[in-house]
Scaffold this active site. Structure first.
Site, PDB file in Angstrom:
ATOM      1  N   CYS A   1       0.856  -1.174   0.003  1.00 15.91           N
ATOM      2  CA  CYS A   1      -0.011  -0.029   0.062  1.00 15.91           C
ATOM      3  C   CYS A   1       0.757   1.287  -0.066  1.00 15.91           C
ATOM      4  O   CYS A   1       0.587   2.218  -0.629  1.00 15.91           O
ATOM      5  CB  CYS A   1      -0.875   0.105   1.064  1.00 15.91           C
ATOM      6  SG  CYS A   1      -2.046  -1.244   1.206  1.00 15.91           S
TER       7      CYS A   1
ATOM      8  N   VAL B   1       1.034   4.362  -2.901  1.00 15.45           N
ATOM      9  CA  VAL B   1       0.296   5.597  -2.487  1.00 15.45           C
ATOM     10  C   VAL B   1       1.687   6.586  -2.975  1.00 15.45           C
ATOM     11  O   VAL B   1       1.589   7.628  -3.574  1.00 15.45           O
ATOM     12  CB  VAL B   1       0.131   5.604  -0.996  1.00 15.45           C
ATOM     13  CG1 VAL B   1      -0.240   7.074  -0.522  1.00 15.45           C
ATOM     14  CG2 VAL B   1      -1.051   4.935  -0.884  1.00 15.45           C
TER      15      VAL B   1
HETATM   16  S1  SF4 Z   1      -0.477  -2.035   4.586  1.00 12.22           S
HETATM   17 FE1  SF4 Z   1      -1.425  -2.857   2.916  1.00 12.22          FE
HETATM   18  S2  SF4 Z   1       0.345  -4.188   1.854  1.00 12.22           S
HETATM   19 FE2  SF4 Z   1       0.786  -3.796   3.940  1.00 12.22          FE
HETATM   20  S3  SF4 Z   1       0.001  -5.577   5.289  1.00 12.22           S
HETATM   21 FE3  SF4 Z   1      -1.635  -3.900   5.403  1.00 12.22          FE
HETATM   22  S4  SF4 Z   1      -3.000  -4.136   3.583  1.00 12.22           S
HETATM   23 FE4  SF4 Z   1      -1.205  -5.377   3.187  1.00 12.22          FE
END
Ligand code: SF4
Length: 458
Positions: A107, A111
């Site tokens: 994520c 971003v």
């Molecule tokens: S931040 Fe996003 S990629 Fe990282 S563990 Fe959480 S859902 Fe998964």
């Protein structure tokens, strides 16, 4: 995490998921990457994400999962992760010497907007990728999709980066097995080999996440599809894509990139879906189905006939991944069971709903994607009181609260051992499933029977 507070009445949730019926995209991408021989999956983000992805897979497969991380700290979070990935690539090849690194985003890096392709090209230009070694990547933003989407994305990237068409056909058939257990991938290969069909199965985690205990540590277990086979997948006769969500994107790309025609099929779970798989293999490879496979099929029909009286009109609620659910629903309705509700956190779209309803009719509640969470599933179980629940380990809380037997199936299964060694696909898998379902039903009947009805023969 007891869930007795869950209210029976549905309230519309428009911007909220409670207890999601999915995990995050990189978990699936990491699992797919493990299906390449001598591959080190790499998580481009913070250590915490990678720790979660690895632990999710380690807990399910009961095998240590090797993977690396770009280890973002505050600097990378603000200025981007290029420097971290460049250094990672250098370190990984220097210290762990894989044939290939398969990078997925998290994520955070999504971003920020890191351009992975550009970073990999820069690493190659600066000599950080040794001759004969490779780095591939896929984008796996977890704010959309699920572990199934991540698996599909990484499998598609294998085709994007590796597969080539030389114009000289190999006569082999590609099989993209979907997000299934390593034992399922093994069984798919066994059936094809039994039929005399030469295949390229990718990704293939058999022998990787269910490797034997040999007393010595192997950074890269013996299993996995070798890179050369994924390259030559572009010269195969056809591709069988098992599961629309997990396998079709890679198969479609093989078609457009290398002109390998594709045949979309359901996961071969149950009699009908396995028949379709075997028949497609037969037609595509121009072989006949051997007696040994016919015997396996006949055994399933025999057992199914013996068991039918117990399944007739029993009701079931299912939660899990779309490709599994479509085949399972087909199998259970073939057994004359009634399906009360089907829920998946993976966005399956109208095609998923249509595929389920084609088997169950309109009375079944079907929902996928946003809002299709375990909370909703629990409410549906409360309202419709099925005889059985099918789902992963997280469904055990619902099963306990509602006192309904749970058939553990799909991903993740953290609280049982052995599932990685026993297939649920193919005719042998169908036998195992039938045995599991009937045992659950009859165990419940035994438990609830008054003394005068406690029978030796049932
Ligand atoms: S931040 Fe996003 S990629 Fe990282 S563990 Fe959480 S859902 Fe998964």
């Amino acid at each position: 995490m007891l869930l007795r507070h869950t209210p029976e009445t549905n309230t519309e949730k428009t911007a909220l998921t409670v207890n999601p019926a999915k995990t995050c995209q990189p978990v699936g991408a990491m699992y797919a990457a493990l299906g390449i021989h001598n591959c080190l999956p790499h998580s481009h983000g913070s250590q915490g994400c990678c720790a979660y992805h690895r632990s999710a897979l380690t807990r399910h497969y009961k095998d240590p999962i090797m993977a690396t991380t770009s280890s973002f700290t505050e600097g990378a979070s603000v200025f981007g992760g290029q420097a971290n990935l460049m250094e990672s690539i250098h370190n990984i090849f220097t210290i762990y010497s894989p044939d290939i690194i398969a990078v997925h985003t998290t994520c955070l890096s999504e971003v920020i907007g890191d351009d992975l392709k550009q970073i990999i090209n820069k690493a190659a230009a600066e000599g950080k990728i040794p001759a004969g070694k490779r780095v591939i990547h896929t984008n796996t933003p977890s704010f959309k999709g699920s572990h199934v989407t991540g698996f599909a994305n990484m499998t598609q990237s294998m085709v994007q980066y590796l597969s080539e068409s030389t114009g000289k056909k190999t006569g082999r058939i590609n099989v993209i097995p979907g997000f299934v257990e390593p034992s399922d991938m093994e069984e798919i290969k066994r059936i094809a080999a039994e039929m005399g069909v030469k295949t390229v199965v990718f990704p293939d985690t058999s022998g990787v996440v269910n490797s034997p205990l040999e007393g010595k540590f192997r950074m890269y277990p013996k299993g996995g599809t070798v890179v050369e086979d994924i390259i030559s997948a572009g010269d195969s006769t056809a591709t069988l894509a098992l599961g629309r969500l997990a396998s079709l994107p890679a198969a479609k790309l093989l078609d457009t990139k290398c002109k390998v025609p594709l045949f979309p099929l359901d996961l071969p779970i149950g009699l009908r879906a396995t028949d379709a798989f075997v028949d497609q293999l037969r037609k595509t490879a121009g072989v006949s189905v051997p007696e040994s496979i016919m015997v396996e099929r006949g055994q399933v029909v025999d057992v199914l006939t013996d068991m039918h009286q117990y399944f007739y009109r029993k009701t079931a609620a299912l939660v899990g991944d779309p490709d599994h659910l479509v085949s399972l629903v087909q199998f259970l309705t073939d057994l004359d069971m009634k399906i009360t509700s089907v829920v998946t956190g993976t966005p399956g779209g109208p095609k998923f709903e249509k595929a389920v309803r084609a088997c169950t009719g309109d009375e079944t509640f079907v929902k996928s994607g946003a809002g299709a969470d375990m909370f909703l599933f629990h409410q549906l179980v409360k309202q419709r009181k099925p005889d059985l629940i099918f789902g992963n380990t997280y469904a055990k809380y619902i099963a306990r609260d509602e006192d309904i037997p749970l058939i553990r199936i799909g991903f993740p299964i953290y609280d049982r051992v052995g599932h990685q060694y026993f297939p649920i696909v193919g005719y042998r898998g169908a036998l195992r499933l039938l045995e599991k379902i009937l045992t659950a039903l009859l165990d419940r009947q035994d438990r609830d029977a008054p003394e005068e009805s406690f029978e030796l023969v049932m």
